[in-house]
Design a protein around this motif. Structure first.
Motif, PDB file in Angstrom:
ATOM      1  N   ILE A 367       0.838  -1.202   0.000  1.00  0.00           N
ATOM      2  CA  ILE A 367       0.000   0.000   0.000  1.00  0.00           C
ATOM      3  C   ILE A 367       0.870   1.249   0.000  1.00  0.00           C
ATOM      4  O   ILE A 367       0.612   2.212  -0.732  1.00  0.00           O
ATOM      5  N   ASP A 368       1.941   1.242   0.798  1.00  0.00           N
ATOM      6  CA  ASP A 368       2.831   2.403   0.872  1.00  0.00           C
ATOM      7  C   ASP A 368       3.529   2.644  -0.459  1.00  0.00           C
ATOM      8  O   ASP A 368       3.612   3.787  -0.930  1.00  0.00           O
ATOM      9  N   ALA A 369       4.040   1.594  -1.102  1.00  0.00           N
ATOM     10  CA  ALA A 369       4.755   1.753  -2.371  1.00  0.00           C
ATOM     11  C   ALA A 369       3.833   2.271  -3.467  1.00  0.00           C
ATOM     12  O   ALA A 369       4.198   3.157  -4.250  1.00  0.00           O
ATOM     13  N   LEU A 370       2.615   1.731  -3.554  1.00  0.00           N
ATOM     14  CA  LEU A 370       1.681   2.160  -4.587  1.00  0.00           C
ATOM     15  C   LEU A 370       1.080   3.526  -4.283  1.00  0.00           C
ATOM     16  O   LEU A 370       0.667   4.244  -5.199  1.00  0.00           O
ATOM     17  N   ASP A 374      -0.004   7.198  -6.457  1.00  0.00           N
ATOM     18  CA  ASP A 374      -1.459   7.384  -6.418  1.00  0.00           C
ATOM     19  C   ASP A 374      -2.224   6.169  -6.932  1.00  0.00           C
ATOM     20  O   ASP A 374      -3.214   6.302  -7.656  1.00  0.00           O
ATOM     21  N   LEU A 375      -1.760   4.979  -6.562  1.00  0.00           N
ATOM     22  CA  LEU A 375      -2.437   3.764  -6.998  1.00  0.00           C
ATOM     23  C   LEU A 375      -2.895   2.905  -5.829  1.00  0.00           C
ATOM     24  O   LEU A 375      -3.175   1.721  -6.003  1.00  0.00           O
ATOM     25  N   THR A 379      -9.917   3.348  -4.765  1.00  0.00           N
ATOM     26  CA  THR A 379      -9.964   3.547  -6.219  1.00  0.00           C
ATOM     27  C   THR A 379      -8.663   3.126  -6.883  1.00  0.00           C
ATOM     28  O   THR A 379      -8.515   3.287  -8.089  1.00  0.00           O
ATOM     29  N   GLY A 380      -7.726   2.589  -6.125  1.00  0.00           N
ATOM     30  CA  GLY A 380      -6.439   2.186  -6.683  1.00  0.00           C
ATOM     31  C   GLY A 380      -6.367   0.691  -6.921  1.00  0.00           C
ATOM     32  O   GLY A 380      -7.382  -0.006  -7.055  1.00  0.00           O
ATOM     33  N   ILE A 381      -5.144   0.181  -6.934  1.00  0.00           N
ATOM     34  CA  ILE A 381      -4.910  -1.228  -7.222  1.00  0.00           C
ATOM     35  C   ILE A 381      -4.939  -2.062  -5.953  1.00  0.00           C
ATOM     36  O   ILE A 381      -5.384  -3.210  -5.959  1.00  0.00           O
ATOM     37  N   VAL A 382      -4.466  -1.502  -4.849  1.00  0.00           N
ATOM     38  CA  VAL A 382      -4.401  -2.263  -3.602  1.00  0.00           C
ATOM     39  C   VAL A 382      -4.911  -1.397  -2.460  1.00  0.00           C
ATOM     40  O   VAL A 382      -4.692  -0.185  -2.423  1.00  0.00           O
ATOM     41  N   SER A 383      -5.622  -2.041  -1.558  1.00  0.00           N
ATOM     42  CA  SER A 383      -6.120  -1.385  -0.354  1.00  0.00           C
ATOM     43  C   SER A 383      -6.446  -2.481   0.649  1.00  0.00           C
ATOM     44  O   SER A 383      -6.279  -3.676   0.373  1.00  0.00           O
TER      45      SER A 383
END
Length: 591
Positions: A367-370, A374-375, A379-383
Motif C-alpha cells: 500500500i505504501d509503495a503504490l 497514487d495507486l 480507487t487504486g490497485i491495492v487497499s
C-alpha cells in the motif's frame, strides 16, 4: 539552459482535466548528439499530480469568442507561409535578423489542458482516458517538439521551428461527441460533416511574443470508438493517434495538400508513435485499410452494432487478471514504481483488466509503495478492501479484503532461527500479518522499512515474548549474497528439512516459510475464491518464489533481471525491472 515546467490551467468547457509534465530542454548552444542519437529539445523528467476533475455548474460555451476572432486564419496563414517560401530573396540584400536567443537559464512552461464537452455522458472509460492523457499529451508534445530539431521535410510549414525562444508553450485537447464536432465543422470549415478530429491553430507567424499557443485539438470520442473497433485496437489507442496527428497539424504538417505532404506526415507520425511505444496504425495504413473518407462513415447514418453512448468499451483485453510481483518486478532497483509502470497499470485497469499484487511483502508495504504513485486506496490497485496475495502466499485476501487463507510458521523453527540470529549476529525479522518484529536494532533491519516500505520492526526483549505476542507467518534473514549462498542457505535447507522451506526472492535476503506453501498456492486459492480460470491470468515476476505462479498462469512473464530458474519456466522473457519491464509486458502481451 532552458527548461520546460508544467502548469495546470482551467479549460473552457467542463471543469479542468489539466495534464502536466516537468520537462527540461537542452542548452540551445550545445552541439547535437552524434549520429545514432536523436537530438532532443526537451527530455522527460516526471509529472505533476493534478486534482480530481469535477463538473462546473454553468461553464461558459466551449471556444466562446475563439472562432469569431480567428475564423479563416489558418487557411490564410498557410497561404501566406507558402507565398513567403516562394518569394525569391535578393542575394545582395542582408538576411532578415533572427530574434535573439533566449537566456541560458530561461524557463519554458509547458501547458497541456485536457477537457470534456458538457454534452458527453459520464463514462468510466472516457474518465480513465482523460486521466491517462494527463501524462500522455505532454509526452507526445515532447516527442513532436524534439522532431523540430532535425526535421527536413520539404512540405512542412516551418513557421514553428524553435520553441527555445518562448517562455511558454500551450496546447488544449477537447473530447466531444459527434454532434459537437459536426457543428464545429460547419462553423470552422463550412462543411456539414463529422470527422474524428479537428486541429485549430492559434499560432500567429512573425508575432514575437514570449508564449506559443499551438492551438486546440478536438476529438470526437464516438467516431474514434467506431474507428478503434474497425481497426482492431482500443479506444485509448485511437485517441492517442489522433492527439499525435493533431499536434503534427499544429506544427505545420498537412497531409491534404499533396501526395508528398501525406507521405511526409505519415512518416513523422509513425516515428512519433514508435518513440512513444503507442499501438495503432498510422494515417497511411488507416487509409489503405478503409477506402472511404472518415466523413462518410457517419453523415447521419446509424451504424449497425454500435454500442450506445456511455458504453464505449469495444476492445477486449487478452486477460482478465494480471498477477504481479513487487520486489525486482514492479519495483526497480531503487524500490520505486516508475512513471511508465504506473501508467501501464492505469491503462490496464481502464481496459477492464484486474491487477492483483502477489508478493513476499506485507500488505502495508505494498500500500505504501503504490501510494507514492497514487495507486493505493479504494480507487487504486491495492487497499485493505481489495484482493491480494502477501507474505509469499501465506496471507491471501479475497473480495472486500476479507482474509481467506493464513498459514503460520512452526514455532520451534522460529525459535531456532532467532537463536541463530543472536548467536551469529545475523539480523532477523519476523513477519506477523501487518507487523514486523526483531530482537535488536540494526541498519539492515531499518532498511526493510526505509527502503523496502515494510512496517518498521518492533524490538522485543526475548524470544518467548515474541512467540507469545503474535502468530508468525515467516522469518527473514538479512545478509550479504555471498553469506547467504555459502553459509545460510545450505545450513537452513538441511536444518529445517520437512518442517519448513527456504525461499530466496532477493540475493541478500533468505526467508523461512511453512512447507508446501508458495505464491502459486496463494494464486490458486484466490482464483478459486474469485471463480477465475488460470486461462484468464497473466503473471509477471522475477524471483524463485514466482516460479509456481508463472507456471500456473496462462502466460508467465519473467523479467530479464530474474533468476535463471525463473526464466527457464516462463513463457516469455521481458525487459529488466529497471527498464520498465512490467509496462513493456503489459503493452506487449495483455492487449
Amino acid at each position: 539552459m532552458a527548461r520546460i515546467v508544467s502548469r495546470a490551467l482551467p479549460f473552457a468547457s467542463r471543469s479542468p482535466h489539466p495534464g502536466a509534465a516537468l520537462l527540461r530542454s537542452m542548452p540551445m548552444s550545445s552541439p547535437l548528439p552524434a549520429a545514432g542519437s536523436t537530438g532532443s529539445l526537451v527530455s522527460w523528467r516526471g509529472f505533476t499530480p493534478t486534482p480530481e476533475p469535477s463538473r462546473s455548474a454553468a461553464p461558459p460555451p466551449p471556444f466562446a469568442g475563439f472562432l469569431a476572432g480567428i475564423r479563416g486564419f489558418r487557411r490564410g496563414r498557410r497561404g501566406q507561409a507558402a507565398a513567403r517560401r516562394a518569394q525569391p530573396q535578393d542575394p545582395a540584400s542582408p538576411p532578415l535578423p533572427l530574434p535573439p536567443p533566449p537566456p541560458k537559464e530561461s524557463e519554458i512552461e509547458l501547458y497541456a489542458r485536457i477537457g470534456v464537452d458538457d454534452d458527453m455522458p459520464i463514462d468510466p472509460e472516457v474518465t480513465n482516458i482523460v486521466e491517462i492523457l494527463k501524462l500522455n499529451v505532454p509526452m507526445a508534445m515532447k516527442i513532436t517538439l524534439d522532431g523540430l530539431l532535425d526535421s527536413n521535410y520539404s512540405t512542412r510549414d516551418t513557421s514553428i521551428s524553435d520553441v527555445g525562444k518562448y517562455d511558454k508553450v500551450e496546447v488544449s485537447v477537447l473530447l466531444c461527441n459527434d454532434n459537437f464536432i459536426r457543428n464545429l465543422n460547419k462553423e470552422w470549415r463550412g462543411e456539414d460533416s463529422v470527422t474524428e478530429m479537428l486541429s485549430m491553430s492559434q499560432y500567429i507567424p512573425d508575432l514575437y511574443v514570449p508564449f506559443l499557443i499551438l492551438g486546440e485539438i478536438v476529438i470526437s470520442v464516438e467516431t474514434a470508438a467506431r474507428q478503434a473497433e474497425e481497426r482492431g485496437h482500443a479506444l485509448l489507442d485511437e485517441v492517442r493517434i489522433l492527439v499525435v496527428r493533431g499536434l503534427l497539424h499544429l506544427l505545420g504538417f498537412d497531409h491534404q495538400t499533396s501526395d508528398e505532404s501525406a507521405m511526409e506526415m505519415d512518416k513523422e507520425e509513425q516515428l512519433v508513435l514508435k518513440s512513444l511505444r503507442w499501438k495503432g496504425k498510422s494515417l497511411a495504413k488507416n487509409v489503405l485499410d478503409s477506402n472511404k473518407p472518415h466523413t462518410e462513415i457517419l453523415d447521419g447514418q446509424v451504424i449497425s452494432g454500435l454500442k450506445r453512448a456511455g458504453s464505449l468499451r469495444f476492445y477486449r483485453p487478452k486477460f482478465k487478471y494480471i498477477f504481479c510481483d513487487m520486489d525486482g518486478t514492479l519495483l526497480n532497483s531503487k524500490s520505486q514504481i516508475t512513471t511508465r509502470n504506473a501508467e501501464a497499470l492505469r491503462e490496464a485497469r481502464s481496459r477492464g483488466v484486474n491487477i492483483v499484487i502477489a508478493t513476499g511483502k506485507a500488505r502495508p508495504a505494498v500500500i505504501d509503495a503504490l501510494n507514492m504513485v497514487d495507486l493505493s486506496g479504494r480507487t487504486g490497485i491495492v487497499s485493505e478492501s481489495s484482493p491480494g496475495i502477501f507474505l509469499q502466499g501465506l496471507l491471501v485476501y479475497g473480495l472486500q479484503g476479507r482474509e481467506i487463507y493464513k498459514r503460520n510458521l512452526d514455532q520451534e523453527v522460529c525459535r531456532e532461527a532467532f537463536l541463530y540470529s543472536l548467536e551469529h549476529k545475523v539480523p532477523l525479522v519476523a513477519f506477523c500479518q501487518d507487523r514486523c518484529f526483531s530482537m535488536y536494532d540494526d541498519p539492515l533491519v531499518d532498511s526493510l522499512h526505509y527502503i523496502y516500505h515494510e512496517p518498521k520492526a518492533e524490538i522485543v526483549s526475548s524470544i518467548d515474548q515474541l512467540l507469545g505476542t503474535a502468530e508468525i507467518q515467516k522469518v527473514l534473514f538479512l545478509e550479504t549474497p555471498e553469506g547467504i549462498s555459502s553459509t545460510l542457505r545450505p545450513f537452513w535447507a538441511k536444518a529445517i528439512e520437512g518442517r519448513a522451506r527456504v525461499v530466496q526472492a532477493q540475493p541478500d535476503m533468505l526467508e523461512l516459510v511453512p512447507p508446501a506453501t508458495s505464491k502459486g498456492n496463494g494464486v490458486k486459492i484466490l482464483l478459486d475464491h474469485l471463480c477465475i480460470s488460470p486461462d484468464e491470468v497473466m503473471a509477471i515476476g522475477d524471483g524463485e518464489n514466482d516460479i509456481e505462479m508463472l507456471q500456473l498462469a496462462s502466460l508467465g512473464v519473467a523479467l530479464a533481471n530474474g533468476s535463471e530458474r525463473t526464466k527457464a519456466v516462463a513463457n516469455v522473457i521481458g525487459a529488466p525491472n529497471d527498464d520498465d519491464g512490467v509496462a513493456q509486458a503489459i503493452y506487449d502481451y495483455a492487449f
